[in-house]
Design a protein around this motif. Sequence first.
Motif, short mmCIF file in Angstrom:
data_model
loop_
_atom_site.label_atom_id
_atom_site.label_comp_id
_atom_site.label_asym_id
_atom_site.label_seq_id
_atom_site.Cartn_x
_atom_site.Cartn_y
_atom_site.Cartn_z
N LEU A 96 9.34 27.08 47.66
CA LEU A 96 10.40 27.77 46.94
C LEU A 96 11.75 27.08 47.08
O LEU A 96 12.47 26.92 46.09
N SER A 97 12.09 26.63 48.27
CA SER A 97 13.39 25.98 48.45
C SER A 97 13.45 24.65 47.68
O SER A 97 14.49 24.30 47.12
N LEU A 98 12.34 23.92 47.62
CA LEU A 98 12.30 22.68 46.84
C LEU A 98 12.46 22.98 45.36
O LEU A 98 13.22 22.30 44.66
N LYS A 99 11.76 24.00 44.87
CA LYS A 99 11.88 24.37 43.46
C LYS A 99 13.33 24.75 43.14
O LYS A 99 13.87 24.34 42.12
N HIS A 100 13.97 25.53 44.02
CA HIS A 100 15.37 25.91 43.80
C HIS A 100 16.28 24.67 43.76
O HIS A 100 17.19 24.58 42.93
N LYS A 101 16.03 23.73 44.66
CA LYS A 101 16.84 22.51 44.71
C LYS A 101 16.69 21.70 43.42
O LYS A 101 17.68 21.25 42.84
N VAL A 102 15.47 21.53 42.97
CA VAL A 102 15.19 20.75 41.76
C VAL A 102 15.82 21.43 40.54
O VAL A 102 16.46 20.77 39.71
#
Length: 125
Positions: free
Chosen positions: A91-97
């Motif tokens: 989830l944090s990677l998706k938010h960052k992207v």
Amino acid sequence: MGAGLMGAGIAQVSAEKGYKVLLKDRDMEGVGRGEAYIGGNWEAKAKKKRMTNHQKCVAEANIVGLTDADKMWGKHFEGADMVIEAVFEDLSLKHKVIAQVEEHIPEHCVFATNTSAIPIRDIAE
């Protein structure tokens, strides 16, 4: 966004249908794996006569590989009509992207996500 198995598959089908595709991953190793996966699939299709060499070359020309290190990657996304995010189920990677790409895409651009484990409402927050 994401040149893994799912991202590369989405890129392959889109390029075969004539769409210009930006295949972006964190580094050249990731982009290279995605491009190799796609190239292998197209070689197999050509060998089985399910795709001509010309069709393969046209589809290959539709894909541009980009990495985080490419200083101008954002410029490429300024004309995008659709972005499909297919990064790892983190989830944090998706938010960052999403945050990075939203800085560059035009207002009309459709931003889609590919997820199997994370609820869409969590990604949208």
